[in-house]
Design a protein around this motif. Structure first.
Motif, PDB file in Angstrom:
ATOM      1  N   LEU A  99       0.805  -1.215   0.000  1.00 12.43           N
ATOM      2  CA  LEU A  99       0.000   0.000   0.000  1.00 12.43           C
ATOM      3  C   LEU A  99       0.840   1.269   0.000  1.00 12.43           C
ATOM      4  O   LEU A  99       0.374   2.332  -0.429  1.00 12.43           O
ATOM      5  N   ASP A 100       2.064   1.183   0.488  1.00  9.20           N
ATOM      6  CA  ASP A 100       2.946   2.344   0.551  1.00  9.20           C
ATOM      7  C   ASP A 100       3.886   2.435  -0.639  1.00  9.20           C
ATOM      8  O   ASP A 100       4.801   3.258  -0.662  1.00  9.20           O
ATOM      9  N   GLY A 101       3.675   1.585  -1.636  1.00  4.51           N
ATOM     10  CA  GLY A 101       4.513   1.620  -2.821  1.00  4.51           C
ATOM     11  C   GLY A 101       5.858   0.944  -2.651  1.00  4.51           C
ATOM     12  O   GLY A 101       6.733   1.077  -3.510  1.00  4.51           O
ATOM     13  N   ARG A 102       6.034   0.199  -1.568  1.00  8.74           N
ATOM     14  CA  ARG A 102       7.267  -0.562  -1.409  1.00  8.74           C
ATOM     15  C   ARG A 102       7.218  -1.778  -2.333  1.00  8.74           C
ATOM     16  O   ARG A 102       6.158  -2.402  -2.489  1.00  8.74           O
ATOM     17  N   ILE A 103       8.353  -2.102  -2.894  1.00 10.81           N
ATOM     18  CA  ILE A 103       8.454  -3.221  -3.833  1.00 10.81           C
ATOM     19  C   ILE A 103       9.233  -4.345  -3.177  1.00 10.81           C
ATOM     20  O   ILE A 103      10.349  -4.139  -2.693  1.00 10.81           O
ATOM     21  N   TYR A 104       8.642  -5.531  -3.166  1.00 13.82           N
ATOM     22  CA  TYR A 104       9.269  -6.704  -2.562  1.00 13.82           C
ATOM     23  C   TYR A 104       9.575  -7.734  -3.640  1.00 13.82           C
ATOM     24  O   TYR A 104       8.756  -7.974  -4.530  1.00 13.82           O
ATOM     25  N   GLU A 105      10.720  -8.376  -3.516  1.00 12.34           N
ATOM     26  CA  GLU A 105      11.041  -9.507  -4.385  1.00 12.34           C
ATOM     27  C   GLU A 105      10.195 -10.704  -3.979  1.00 12.34           C
ATOM     28  O   GLU A 105      10.044 -10.986  -2.791  1.00 12.34           O
ATOM     29  N   GLY A 106       9.618 -11.380  -4.958  1.00 13.13           N
ATOM     30  CA  GLY A 106       8.878 -12.610  -4.704  1.00 13.13           C
ATOM     31  C   GLY A 106       9.672 -13.789  -5.256  1.00 13.13           C
ATOM     32  O   GLY A 106      10.732 -14.134  -4.755  1.00 13.13           O
ATOM     33  N   ARG A 107       9.156 -14.387  -6.306  1.00 12.82           N
ATOM     34  CA  ARG A 107       9.892 -15.471  -6.968  1.00 12.82           C
ATOM     35  C   ARG A 107      11.108 -14.897  -7.694  1.00 12.82           C
ATOM     36  O   ARG A 107      11.060 -13.779  -8.228  1.00 12.82           O
ATOM     37  N   ASN A 108      12.164 -15.651  -7.717  1.00 13.61           N
ATOM     38  CA  ASN A 108      13.351 -15.262  -8.465  1.00 13.61           C
ATOM     39  C   ASN A 108      12.949 -14.961  -9.914  1.00 13.61           C
ATOM     40  O   ASN A 108      12.295 -15.774 -10.575  1.00 13.61           O
ATOM     41  N   ILE A 109      13.348 -13.793 -10.427  1.00 14.07           N
ATOM     42  CA  ILE A 109      12.961 -13.371 -11.769  1.00 14.07           C
ATOM     43  C   ILE A 109      13.464 -14.336 -12.843  1.00 14.07           C
ATOM     44  O   ILE A 109      12.925 -14.380 -13.956  1.00 14.07           O
ATOM     45  N   ALA A 110      14.476 -15.145 -12.526  1.00 11.35           N
ATOM     46  CA  ALA A 110      15.008 -16.111 -13.502  1.00 11.35           C
ATOM     47  C   ALA A 110      14.081 -17.303 -13.700  1.00 11.35           C
ATOM     48  O   ALA A 110      14.268 -18.083 -14.638  1.00 11.35           O
ATOM     49  N   TYR A 111      13.073 -17.446 -12.825  1.00 16.42           N
ATOM     50  CA  TYR A 111      12.180 -18.597 -12.878  1.00 16.42           C
ATOM     51  C   TYR A 111      10.769 -18.169 -13.295  1.00 16.42           C
ATOM     52  O   TYR A 111      10.231 -17.184 -12.780  1.00 16.42           O
ATOM     53  N   ALA A 112      10.165 -18.910 -14.197  1.00 10.04           N
ATOM     54  CA  ALA A 112       8.805 -18.607 -14.653  1.00 10.04           C
ATOM     55  C   ALA A 112       7.824 -18.677 -13.491  1.00 10.04           C
ATOM     56  O   ALA A 112       7.955 -19.509 -12.589  1.00 10.04           O
ATOM     57  N   GLY A 113       6.810 -17.802 -13.532  1.00  9.65           N
ATOM     58  CA  GLY A 113       5.805 -17.753 -12.483  1.00  9.65           C
ATOM     59  C   GLY A 113       4.741 -18.823 -12.635  1.00  9.65           C
ATOM     60  O   GLY A 113       4.835 -19.708 -13.494  1.00  9.65           O
ATOM     61  N   ASP A 114       3.707 -18.706 -11.796  1.00 10.63           N
ATOM     62  CA  ASP A 114       2.578 -19.641 -11.841  1.00 10.63           C
ATOM     63  C   ASP A 114       1.278 -18.853 -11.877  1.00 10.63           C
ATOM     64  O   ASP A 114       1.222 -17.677 -11.512  1.00 10.63           O
ATOM     65  N   THR A 115       0.210 -19.515 -12.311  1.00 11.33           N
ATOM     66  CA  THR A 115      -1.098 -18.884 -12.399  1.00 11.33           C
ATOM     67  C   THR A 115      -2.178 -19.941 -12.241  1.00 11.33           C
ATOM     68  O   THR A 115      -1.968 -21.114 -12.560  1.00 11.33           O
ATOM     69  N   ASN A 116      -3.342 -19.506 -11.748  1.00 11.87           N
ATOM     70  CA  ASN A 116      -4.489 -20.408 -11.644  1.00 11.87           C
ATOM     71  C   ASN A 116      -5.269 -20.501 -12.958  1.00 11.87           C
ATOM     72  O   ASN A 116      -6.232 -21.255 -13.043  1.00 11.87           O
ATOM     73  N   THR A 117      -4.876 -19.717 -13.951  1.00 10.60           N
ATOM     74  CA  THR A 117      -5.633 -19.680 -15.205  1.00 10.60           C
ATOM     75  C   THR A 117      -4.857 -20.338 -16.339  1.00 10.60           C
ATOM     76  O   THR A 117      -3.790 -20.907 -16.133  1.00 10.60           O
ATOM     77  N   GLU A 118      -5.402 -20.222 -17.549  1.00 15.90           N
ATOM     78  CA  GLU A 118      -4.909 -21.039 -18.651  1.00 15.90           C
ATOM     79  C   GLU A 118      -3.679 -20.483 -19.359  1.00 15.90           C
ATOM     80  O   GLU A 118      -3.064 -21.183 -20.163  1.00 15.90           O
ATOM     81  N   TYR A 119      -3.298 -19.239 -19.089  1.00 17.80           N
ATOM     82  CA  TYR A 119      -2.157 -18.715 -19.844  1.00 17.80           C
ATOM     83  C   TYR A 119      -0.834 -19.203 -19.256  1.00 17.80           C
ATOM     84  O   TYR A 119      -0.725 -19.476 -18.063  1.00 17.80           O
ATOM     85  N   ASP A 120       0.151 -19.304 -20.108  1.00 21.77           N
ATOM     86  CA  ASP A 120       1.475 -19.755 -19.682  1.00 21.77           C
ATOM     87  C   ASP A 120       2.332 -18.519 -19.409  1.00 21.77           C
ATOM     88  O   ASP A 120       2.659 -17.774 -20.338  1.00 21.77           O
ATOM     89  N   PRO A 121       2.744 -18.285 -18.153  1.00 23.46           N
ATOM     90  CA  PRO A 121       3.512 -17.077 -17.839  1.00 23.46           C
ATOM     91  C   PRO A 121       5.003 -17.175 -18.150  1.00 23.46           C
ATOM     92  O   PRO A 121       5.774 -16.325 -17.708  1.00 23.46           O
ATOM     93  N   LEU A 122       5.412 -18.180 -18.907  1.00 28.39           N
ATOM     94  CA  LEU A 122       6.803 -18.281 -19.312  1.00 28.39           C
ATOM     95  C   LEU A 122       7.202 -17.011 -20.065  1.00 28.39           C
ATOM     96  O   LEU A 122       6.532 -16.606 -21.019  1.00 28.39           O
ATOM     97  N   GLY A 123       8.263 -16.372 -19.628  1.00 24.62           N
ATOM     98  CA  GLY A 123       8.719 -15.144 -20.267  1.00 24.62           C
ATOM     99  C   GLY A 123       8.131 -13.872 -19.682  1.00 24.62           C
ATOM    100  O   GLY A 123       8.563 -12.783 -20.036  1.00 24.62           O
ATOM    101  N   HIS A 124       7.175 -14.019 -18.773  1.00 19.75           N
ATOM    102  CA  HIS A 124       6.503 -12.855 -18.191  1.00 19.75           C
ATOM    103  C   HIS A 124       7.121 -12.477 -16.844  1.00 19.75           C
ATOM    104  O   HIS A 124       7.277 -13.332 -15.963  1.00 19.75           O
ATOM    105  N   ALA A 125       7.458 -11.204 -16.674  1.00 22.62           N
ATOM    106  CA  ALA A 125       7.795 -10.667 -15.358  1.00 22.62           C
ATOM    107  C   ALA A 125       6.480 -10.307 -14.686  1.00 22.62           C
ATOM    108  O   ALA A 125       5.734  -9.448 -15.167  1.00 22.62           O
ATOM    109  N   LEU A 126       6.147 -10.988 -13.604  1.00 25.93           N
ATOM    110  CA  LEU A 126       4.832 -10.854 -12.976  1.00 25.93           C
ATOM    111  C   LEU A 126       4.897  -9.896 -11.790  1.00 25.93           C
ATOM    112  O   LEU A 126       5.702 -10.078 -10.875  1.00 25.93           O
ATOM    113  N   ILE A 127       4.031  -8.886 -11.823  1.00 31.38           N
ATOM    114  CA  ILE A 127       3.949  -7.879 -10.764  1.00 31.38           C
ATOM    115  C   ILE A 127       2.581  -7.985 -10.107  1.00 31.38           C
ATOM    116  O   ILE A 127       1.555  -7.898 -10.792  1.00 31.38           O
TER     117      ILE A 127
END
Length: 202
Positions: A99-127
């Motif tokens: 809420l204060d605009g602080r940015i936190y690292e989540g998953r290592n950016i070198a690794y593809a993310g995950d999603t509950n939906t049908e799109y493949d997030p390979l190659g996507h930087a997820l915010i």
């Protein structure tokens, strides 16, 4: 000790995010709160899908995030839930904005993310931006942080402006990032502001 560490992280982050929108892009990367600094643990690299960033994709939490909620506790819970309940590698997003605009690292950016939906997030930087933007409006600190982070990622990974989008642009199964945040994607706000930041030559 955990409480002391959380308070220290918060104090440091408040100092770093002061007047953050005026900071050069190199400084944006330096002010990201790393996983060890919020008490998280590294993912098992042997289980990861490695990828190269080609897109920048915006998400929202999709749940209420009330003022006063501890973002460090939220991140630790999210990491635990992602691994134990969803059986994912880690937090599905590479970055989380509070809420204060602080940015936190989540998953290592070198690794593809995950999603509950049908799109493949390979190659996507997820915010991910905390909050449910079907119900509330993003605040200006969050919007500024999204612009800062997108601009840094676009510069670092040579992502063109047309590849800045949101979850719902790739999936018919979601309203993410919520109507009130998606409006800024749909109307070109983020692409315009990112272009302005990139034009400042870092």
């Amino acid at each position: 000790m955990l409480l002391k560490n959380a308070l220290l992280v918060t104090a440091v982050c408040l100092a770093l995010t002061h007047n953050a929108s005026a900071q050069p892009l190199a400084e944006v990367e330096r002010r990201i709160v790393a996983v060890p600094d919020w008490g998280g643990t590294a993912a098992d690299a042997t289980l990861a899908r490695k990828h190269t960033i080609t897109h920048i994709t915006l998400h929202h939490q999709g749940e209420p995030f009330k003022p006063g909620t501890d973002p460090v506790k939220y991140l630790r819970n999210l990491q635990s839930w992602s691994r134990t309940t969803k059986h994912w590698l880690d937090i599905p997003y590479h970055y989380v904005i509070d809420l204060d605009g602080r940015i936190y690292e989540g998953r290592n950016i070198a690794y593809a993310g995950d999603t509950n939906t049908e799109y493949d997030p390979l190659g996507h930087a997820l915010i991910e931006v905390v909050g449910n933007f079907e119900d509330v409006e993003p605040n200006q600190k969050q919007l500024d942080a999204v612009v800062d982070l997108m601009a840094m990622l676009a510069a670092k990974y040579n992502v063109p402006l047309e590849r800045i989008a949101s979850h719902r642009d790739y999936s018919k199964q979601t309203v993410c990032p919520g109507a009130n945040l998606y409006r800024y994607v749909q109307q070109g706000y983020f692409r315009e502001k990112v272009a302005e930041r990139l034009a400042r030559k870092k």
